[in-house]
Each structure stands twice: as C-alpha cells, then as structure tokens.
Design a protein around this motif. Sequence first.
Motif, PDB file in Angstrom:
ATOM      1  N   LYS A  19       0.827  -1.211   0.000  1.00 27.67           N
ATOM      2  CA  LYS A  19       0.000   0.000   0.000  1.00 27.67           C
ATOM      3  C   LYS A  19       0.859   1.259   0.000  1.00 27.67           C
ATOM      4  N   LEU A  20       0.193   2.340  -0.378  1.00 28.34           N
ATOM      5  CA  LEU A  20       0.785   3.671  -0.363  1.00 28.34           C
ATOM      6  C   LEU A  20      -0.326   4.614   0.079  1.00 28.34           C
ATOM      7  N   ARG A  46      -3.163  -3.005  -2.722  1.00 29.06           N
ATOM      8  CA  ARG A  46      -3.246  -4.232  -3.519  1.00 29.06           C
ATOM      9  C   ARG A  46      -4.444  -5.010  -3.020  1.00 29.06           C
ATOM     10  N   GLY A  47      -5.350  -5.295  -3.923  1.00 27.48           N
ATOM     11  CA  GLY A  47      -6.573  -5.992  -3.555  1.00 27.48           C
ATOM     12  C   GLY A  47      -7.658  -5.016  -3.148  1.00 27.48           C
ATOM     13  N   LYS A  48      -8.879  -5.429  -3.330  1.00 32.07           N
ATOM     14  CA  LYS A  48     -10.025  -4.605  -3.016  1.00 32.07           C
ATOM     15  C   LYS A  48     -10.559  -4.976  -1.638  1.00 32.07           C
ATOM     16  N   GLU A  60      -5.657  -9.428  -7.015  1.00 36.07           N
ATOM     17  CA  GLU A  60      -4.275  -9.067  -7.303  1.00 36.07           C
ATOM     18  C   GLU A  60      -4.131  -7.653  -7.874  1.00 36.07           C
ATOM     19  N   ASP A  61      -5.238  -7.039  -8.291  1.00 37.90           N
ATOM     20  CA  ASP A  61      -5.168  -5.701  -8.876  1.00 37.90           C
ATOM     21  C   ASP A  61      -4.821  -4.662  -7.815  1.00 37.90           C
ATOM     22  N   TRP A  62      -4.391  -3.513  -8.297  1.00 39.90           N
ATOM     23  CA  TRP A  62      -4.065  -2.371  -7.447  1.00 39.90           C
ATOM     24  C   TRP A  62      -5.188  -1.349  -7.568  1.00 39.90           C
ATOM     25  N   TYR A  63      -5.583  -0.769  -6.441  1.00 36.15           N
ATOM     26  CA  TYR A  63      -6.703   0.178  -6.404  1.00 36.15           C
ATOM     27  C   TYR A  63      -6.239   1.527  -5.871  1.00 36.15           C
ATOM     28  N   SER A  80      -3.555  -3.187 -13.163  1.00 39.54           N
ATOM     29  CA  SER A  80      -2.995  -4.532 -13.058  1.00 39.54           C
ATOM     30  C   SER A  80      -1.588  -4.540 -12.460  1.00 39.54           C
ATOM     31  N   ASP A  81      -0.907  -3.394 -12.471  1.00 41.18           N
ATOM     32  CA  ASP A  81       0.429  -3.374 -11.862  1.00 41.18           C
ATOM     33  C   ASP A  81       0.628  -2.121 -11.010  1.00 41.18           C
TER      34      ASP A  81
END
Length: 125
Positions: A19-20, A46-48, A60-63, A80-81
């Motif tokens: 995370k950020l 990362r992940g919902k 696995e996606d970034w939100y 996706s990354d």
Amino acid sequence: MDLDALSDDWTVWNETDEKLILAYRPDVFDSENFPAPCLPTIYLTRGKRTRRPGADRTGEDWYVTLYLEPEVSRDADSFSDRDAAVEAAVTLANRFASGELDYRALYQVPREAYLDELDDLTGRS
C-alpha cells in the motif's frame, strides 16, 4: 512517473509493498484550521477491500481511492500493476492540488462553507 512528480501539497504518509497512503496538507488539517477527519487522502492498495468479516483484501489488482472524509470517497480506479497505480495516484493527487478535480460532486450532502474553504486551499475559488 514516480513519487518525485508528486505535488508539494501532498505527503507520503505511509508506504509498504502492499500500500501507499498520500495525505494532502496535513499541516492544515490539524483540527484548528480544518477538521482532521476531513484530511484528503489517497490510498493505493493491492486488492479490493471486502465487507466480509475476517477478510481484508481480495484480488491481485491495485486500487487507487481518494477519500475526502471517512464516508466521502471517489470510486476506486483499478490497475494490473503497481507502477501504473502509482502513476495514477500521483496524477490524481496533482489534479486535486491544482484544483482540477471536482471533489464537490462526491458529496451527497453539501457542506458549502467547508467546501468553499477547500476551494480556497486548492486554488479553485
């Protein structure tokens, strides 16, 4: 794009592999000038987040999600990354700081006095 392109109005509040968290003007949202719970933040995770008990994040996606208050947020964008998500978070932060983002539309119950002050802070007035 990396975090070096981030507007000076934003602070990297926390950064891990998963995370950020970016915070907008924590020097101003100090409970005196602006209410601390209204600190605009951008979360890159990362992940919902799920609503199921015991499950924190899935996928696995970034939100990238902008929160204006605990109950006021912009729908998350997914990537996706991580690099693409960081670029999107920086772009979103810079749009917010320059007054280009219409954050008023995110409020279901307008808070005109507060939003007018936020407009002044972001140069939208």
